[in-house]
Design a protein around this motif. Structure first.
Motif, PDB file in Angstrom:
ATOM      1  N   ASP A  93      -0.322  -0.233  -2.953  1.00  0.00           N
ATOM      2  CA  ASP A  93      -1.674  -0.184  -2.398  1.00  0.00           C
ATOM      3  C   ASP A  93      -1.555   0.128  -0.906  1.00  0.00           C
ATOM      4  O   ASP A  93      -0.969  -0.660  -0.159  1.00  0.00           O
ATOM      5  N   PRO A  94      -2.092   1.267  -0.450  1.00  0.00           N
ATOM      6  CA  PRO A  94      -1.942   1.652   0.954  1.00  0.00           C
ATOM      7  C   PRO A  94      -2.441   0.595   1.942  1.00  0.00           C
ATOM      8  O   PRO A  94      -1.909   0.488   3.051  1.00  0.00           O
ATOM      9  N   ALA A  95      -3.416  -0.208   1.536  1.00  0.00           N
ATOM     10  CA  ALA A  95      -3.939  -1.235   2.431  1.00  0.00           C
ATOM     11  C   ALA A  95      -3.045  -2.476   2.477  1.00  0.00           C
ATOM     12  O   ALA A  95      -3.013  -3.186   3.485  1.00  0.00           O
ATOM     13  N   ARG A  96      -2.319  -2.746   1.397  1.00  0.00           N
ATOM     14  CA  ARG A  96      -1.506  -3.966   1.316  1.00  0.00           C
ATOM     15  C   ARG A  96      -0.014  -3.722   1.543  1.00  0.00           C
ATOM     16  O   ARG A  96       0.711  -4.639   1.926  1.00  0.00           O
ATOM     17  N   ALA A  97       0.459  -2.531   1.284  1.00  0.00           N
ATOM     18  CA  ALA A  97       1.891  -2.240   1.370  1.00  0.00           C
ATOM     19  C   ALA A  97       2.499  -2.566   2.736  1.00  0.00           C
ATOM     20  O   ALA A  97       3.609  -3.118   2.790  1.00  0.00           O
ATOM     21  N   PRO A  98       1.834  -2.281   3.862  1.00  0.00           N
ATOM     22  CA  PRO A  98       2.445  -2.611   5.157  1.00  0.00           C
ATOM     23  C   PRO A  98       2.730  -4.109   5.317  1.00  0.00           C
ATOM     24  O   PRO A  98       3.777  -4.485   5.861  1.00  0.00           O
ATOM     25  N   LEU A  99       1.839  -4.942   4.818  1.00  0.00           N
ATOM     26  CA  LEU A  99       2.064  -6.383   4.898  1.00  0.00           C
ATOM     27  C   LEU A  99       3.245  -6.794   4.024  1.00  0.00           C
ATOM     28  O   LEU A  99       4.093  -7.587   4.447  1.00  0.00           O
TER      29      LEU A  99
END
Length: 146
Positions: free
Chosen positions: A99-105
């Protein structure tokens, strides 16, 4: 006489939630207690500072879910200057990582953890590529059966 090891488990849910993650967290707590480990559980809404002020402090902070409890576990571990590990869930690597919104975390939390516990060898293979040096300059990944 050596004091029992102390572990702070950081839960993703409140105690009333009967999710699969909560059942697994309770099973881990029971297994650790059965091995003579002193276990405390931090729940969402608990003040991190309260756990940091606990005497004696835990020897290890263990998050159960990268996205939902990993950041909080890292915060507590940093306050206490103790190692932090996380047990990944299928959602962490199978859904959130894509998920592009969650992957960085997910990537940031795994990079800072001192250890990552995976239930399956496939998860361990994915996590190995994401784990950094952790806070103690020597992170590890443990994977379950293939």
């Amino acid at each position: 006489m050596t004091a029992a090891a102390r572990v702070l488990l950081v839960a993703a849910n409140d105690a009333a939630a009967l999710t699969g993650n909560e059942r697994t967290l309770r099973r881990i707590a029971d297994l650790l207690r059965g091995a003579g480990v002193h276990v405390d559980v931090a729940r969402p809404g608990d003040a991190a500072a309260a756990h940091a002020a606990a005497e004696p402090p835990p020897d290890l902070v263990h998050a159960f879910h990268v996205r939902r409890s990993g950041p909080r576990a890292l915060e507590i571990a940093e306050l206490l200057d103790v190692p932090a590990v996380v047990s990944v869930t299928g959602t962490d690597l199978g859904v959130d990582l894509h998920d592009p919104a969650r992957a960085p975390l997910i990537r940031a939390v795994l990079a800072k953890m001192d250890g990552v516990a995976c239930g399956h060898a496939e998860e361990a293979a994915v996590a190995t590529g994401l784990v950094g040096k952790g806070r103690s300059e020597g992170s590890y990944v443990f994977g379950g059966p293939e």
